[in-house]
Design a protein around this motif. Structure first.
Motif, short mmCIF file in Angstrom:
data_model
loop_
_atom_site.label_atom_id
_atom_site.label_comp_id
_atom_site.label_asym_id
_atom_site.label_seq_id
_atom_site.Cartn_x
_atom_site.Cartn_y
_atom_site.Cartn_z
N TRP A 219 0.85 -1.20 0.00
CA TRP A 219 0.00 0.00 0.00
C TRP A 219 0.90 1.26 0.00
CZ3 TRP A 219 -2.21 -4.53 1.25
CH2 TRP A 219 -3.58 -4.72 1.02
N ASP A 220 1.99 1.19 0.77
CA ASP A 220 2.92 2.33 0.81
C ASP A 220 3.50 2.57 -0.59
OD1 ASP A 220 2.54 2.00 3.53
OD2 ASP A 220 4.46 0.96 3.83
N ASP A 221 3.86 1.46 -1.24
CA ASP A 221 4.48 1.56 -2.57
C ASP A 221 3.55 2.19 -3.60
OD1 ASP A 221 6.84 0.53 -1.69
OD2 ASP A 221 6.48 -1.52 -2.38
N VAL A 222 2.23 2.00 -3.41
CA VAL A 222 1.28 2.62 -4.34
C VAL A 222 1.44 4.14 -4.29
CG1 VAL A 222 -1.20 3.06 -4.72
CG2 VAL A 222 -0.38 0.71 -4.36
N ILE A 223 1.57 4.67 -3.05
CA ILE A 223 1.72 6.12 -2.91
C ILE A 223 3.10 6.56 -3.44
CG2 ILE A 223 1.68 8.09 -1.30
CD1 ILE A 223 -0.17 6.50 0.50
N VAL A 224 4.14 5.80 -3.09
CA VAL A 224 5.50 6.13 -3.54
C VAL A 224 5.53 6.20 -5.07
CG1 VAL A 224 7.86 5.22 -3.70
CG2 VAL A 224 6.67 5.18 -1.50
N ASN A 225 4.97 5.19 -5.71
CA ASN A 225 5.01 5.15 -7.18
C ASN A 225 4.17 6.25 -7.82
OD1 ASN A 225 6.75 3.01 -7.17
ND2 ASN A 225 5.11 1.50 -7.11
N TRP A 226 3.04 6.56 -7.19
CA TRP A 226 2.17 7.62 -7.71
C TRP A 226 2.90 8.97 -7.66
CZ3 TRP A 226 -0.56 11.12 -4.14
CH2 TRP A 226 -1.41 12.02 -4.81
N VAL A 227 3.53 9.27 -6.50
CA VAL A 227 4.25 10.55 -6.36
C VAL A 227 5.42 10.59 -7.35
CG1 VAL A 227 5.57 12.05 -4.81
CG2 VAL A 227 3.57 10.84 -3.95
N SER A 228 6.15 9.49 -7.46
CA SER A 228 7.34 9.53 -8.32
C SER A 228 6.95 9.66 -9.80
CB SER A 228 8.24 8.33 -8.08
OG SER A 228 7.62 7.18 -8.51
N GLU A 229 5.83 9.05 -10.18
CA GLU A 229 5.39 9.21 -11.57
C GLU A 229 5.00 10.67 -11.86
OE1 GLU A 229 2.26 6.31 -12.13
OE2 GLU A 229 3.74 4.71 -11.79
N GLU A 230 4.32 11.26 -10.88
CA GLU A 230 3.90 12.65 -11.01
C GLU A 230 5.13 13.56 -11.08
OE1 GLU A 230 0.77 13.02 -11.63
OE2 GLU A 230 0.98 15.22 -11.78
N PHE A 231 6.13 13.24 -10.26
CA PHE A 231 7.39 14.00 -10.23
C PHE A 231 8.08 13.93 -11.60
CE2 PHE A 231 11.13 15.79 -8.40
CZ PHE A 231 10.74 16.30 -7.17
N ASP A 232 8.11 12.74 -12.12
CA ASP A 232 8.75 12.49 -13.41
C ASP A 232 8.02 13.27 -14.52
OD1 ASP A 232 10.58 11.43 -15.04
OD2 ASP A 232 9.74 9.40 -15.10
N ARG A 233 6.68 13.23 -14.43
CA ARG A 233 5.85 13.89 -15.46
C ARG A 233 6.07 15.40 -15.44
NH1 ARG A 233 0.96 15.76 -16.33
NH2 ARG A 233 0.46 15.86 -14.13
N GLN A 234 6.11 15.96 -14.21
CA GLN A 234 6.22 17.42 -14.11
C GLN A 234 7.65 17.94 -14.30
OE1 GLN A 234 4.28 19.46 -10.96
NE2 GLN A 234 2.48 18.15 -11.00
N PHE A 235 8.64 17.20 -13.75
CA PHE A 235 10.02 17.74 -13.74
C PHE A 235 11.02 16.89 -14.51
CE2 PHE A 235 8.11 18.71 -9.49
CZ PHE A 235 7.82 20.04 -9.74
N ASN A 236 10.55 15.80 -15.07
CA ASN A 236 11.44 14.91 -15.79
C ASN A 236 12.60 14.39 -14.92
OD1 ASN A 236 11.82 13.49 -18.08
ND2 ASN A 236 13.10 15.04 -19.10
#
Ligand code: AMP
Length: 530
Positions: A219-236
């Motif tokens: 469950w923790d990893d779901v949040i970690v992956n969601w934030v990191s994908e968003e980070f990647d999308r916004q800031f590459n």
């Protein structure tokens, strides 16, 4: 699981505890003079100890202090060791101070911290322990846990299934009549369900299933992956590439997950590579993203019920253990699926350790019955006995099939013949007669495996048992094979052929051997645990 050695003191000097050795947290409990279970706090006055180790020179810091340092010094930290139990050093190890540490040795450090703090609290040495494991743990994982206990200096009285421990705590402390309970145990790293029948002085396991790679961390990893994908999308930029950034994000995700158990939304802020991201996560969105995990848990429950041949209306109550059962969506899923009441009066963090302490006391009481000694208080004995004075009995079942590898009639393909099927009450003994595969065989080499498949490669090898045969036997000459499985889930295999016999206790070949145990004990003694 081991008989007391000749050096071990009589019951008078023994102090037994129960230990819940968890993926994320561990707990220590004992039974006091009045027969009451008491959680023993650690040196930091906490009732549960994070199962996290920080290596600092020749010191291993275990618990909250280690956990708090996880972000600052992630390279010195070890956590989630339980997920690696039973692996050989080649499959898993961590290097600290020039030494490669196995999962058993790392777990031994956690257990040493519990022992040390417990002894300080009780003001007396702790000699014995019952340590709990998920019911779904395999033979190899169980023996790794037992080795860890021995390395920490305990006589390991028994390795007990966590749900059995929870049912024992519930059965002894809260309950008086016949009940069938469904134990749902979702911890930080493992998931286990077990169906138990609780009678006045008999607690019986009816069925079990689980997944030891499903737990809060997913469950923790779901949040970690969601934030990191968003980070990647916004800031590459990928914030998971840096260990410090990952650990920081992981802690923030964990906090958000726990907040979402009591609030409708949580904020996750993360900074990395000169960028900062602030995201709002609602409970609804989080539950939606995690629905596959709940589905997985649900189907495991349904399989366990089907395997036990039970319908939900046969269940009187659901017991929840493991920190993740505080999550509203988990409770909701169970309520909807089962339609049965949930026992609200057991502590999900402490019930397992309490049951383990009760079981440890039961083992010592049984020993007193054998020796005639009486050191444990009459009050404690009374609490753990029926009205007629019989000690409470716990019956477990096998959680995996134990088989033997055979050749088919044409000798083309090997297959697994199930000797002891999953869910057989233990202790159990089963005998089967087989024919030799060829004429003039010199010996019979029995390959013992564990698993539900008929394909040998899909099962876990447990060991070999070899017996020599007299010369010139025709093909199909009878060989008798016996599997005996005792209360501690130790398997003994016996092969009988033409007056010759070979007996082996399956010594699990993936854990530490005797020499490795001695070296590991010496290594552990050099380390200071705080
Ligand atoms: P255990 O292995 O039983 O100690 O379970 C610990 C797991 O439960 C970890 O993944 C925790 O993050 C999780 N946990 C503890 N409290 C809560 C809570 N209130 N809400 C959601 N998860 C929790």
């Amino acid at each position: 699981m081991t008989k007391p050695s000749s050096q071990t003191p009589g019951n008078a000097k023994r102090k037994a505890v129960g230990i819940d050795l968890g993926t994320t947290f561990s707990a220590l409990c004992h039974v006091d003079e009045n027969g009451r279970t008491q959680i023993i706090p650690n040196a930091e006055s906490e009732r549960i100890t994070p199962s996290v180790i920080l290596f600092d020179g020749s010191t291993a810091v275990v618990g909250s202090a280690a956990k708090q340092n996880a972000v600052a010094e992630p390279e010195k930290i070890v956590d989630f060791v339980k997920r690696e139990m039973g692996k050989s050093k080649a499959e898993f190890s961590r290097e600290f101070g020039g030494k490669f540490w196995s999962a058993e040795e790392l777990s031994a450090l956690i257990l040493r911290k519990l022992k040390q703090d417990g002894e300080k609290f009780l003001g007396a040495p702790i000699t014995d322990a019952v340590i709990t494991v998920p019911a779904y743990f395999s033979d190899v994982e169980r023996s790794a846990t037992m080795h860890a206990g021995q390395l920490a200096g305990f006589e390991v009285l028994q390795i007990l299934n966590e749900p059995t421990a929870a049912a024992l705590a519930y059965g002894i402390d809260q309950h008086s009549g016949n009940e069938t309970v469904f134990v749902f145990d979702l911890g930080g790293g493992t998931f286990d369900v077990t169906i138990m029948k609780i009678a006045e002085h008999h607690i019986q396991m009816l069925g079990s299933n689980g997944d030891h790679r499903l737990g809060g961390k997913d469950w923790d990893d779901v949040i970690v992956n969601w934030v990191s994908e968003e980070f990647d999308r916004q800031f590459n930029e990928n914030p998971l590439l840096d260990l410090h950034s990952y650990q920081d994000l992981y802690n923030r995700a964990l906090t958000a997950k726990i907040q979402l158990s009591s609030r409708n939304s949580a904020t996750v802020v993360h900074s990395y590579a000169g960028h900062s991201l602030k995201l709002e996560l609602t409970r609804e969105e989080f539950e939606h993203r995690c629905r596959h995990l709940l589905e997985k848990a649900k189907s495991i429950c349904e399989i366990a019920m089907a395997e036990a041949g039970l319908e939900w209306n046969h269940i009187d109550r659901v017991l929840l253990t493991g920190g993740m059962t505080r999550m509203p969506s988990v409770r909701e899923m169970i309520r909807k699926m089962s339609g049965r009441p949930i026992a609200e009066d057991i502590s999900p963090d402490e019930a397992v350790a309490m049951g383990a302490a009760l079981q440890a006391t039961l083992v010592l009481l049984e020993r007193e019955d054998d020796s005639g000694e009486r050191n444990i208080s009459a009050q404690t004995r009374g609490k753990l006995s029926s009205a007629e004075g019989t000690l409470v009995k716990v019956t477990n079942i096998t959680t995996h099939t134990l088989g033997v590898v055979l050749w088919d009639d044409q000798q083309v393909e090997e297959y697994v013949f199930p000797m002891l099927k999953k869910s057989t009450p233990i202790p159990a003994e089963v005998k089967n007669s087989f024919g030799t595969a060829k004429a003039n065989m010199k010996n019979v080499l029995v390959r013992v495996v564990e698993g539900e498949s008929t394909v040998p490669a899909e099962c876990t090898p447990l060991g070999l048992c070899n017996v020599e045969l007299p010369p010139f036997l025709p093909k199909g000459s009878p060989v008798e094979l016996t599997y005996r499985y005792d209360e501690n889930q130790v398997l003994e295999v016996r092969v009988d052929a033409f007056g010759k016999q070979s007996v082996v206790k399956i010594s699990r070949n993936l854990g530490l051997n005797e020499t490795e145990m001695e070296t590991a004990t010496a290594d552990l003694m050099r380390i200071c645990v705080e």
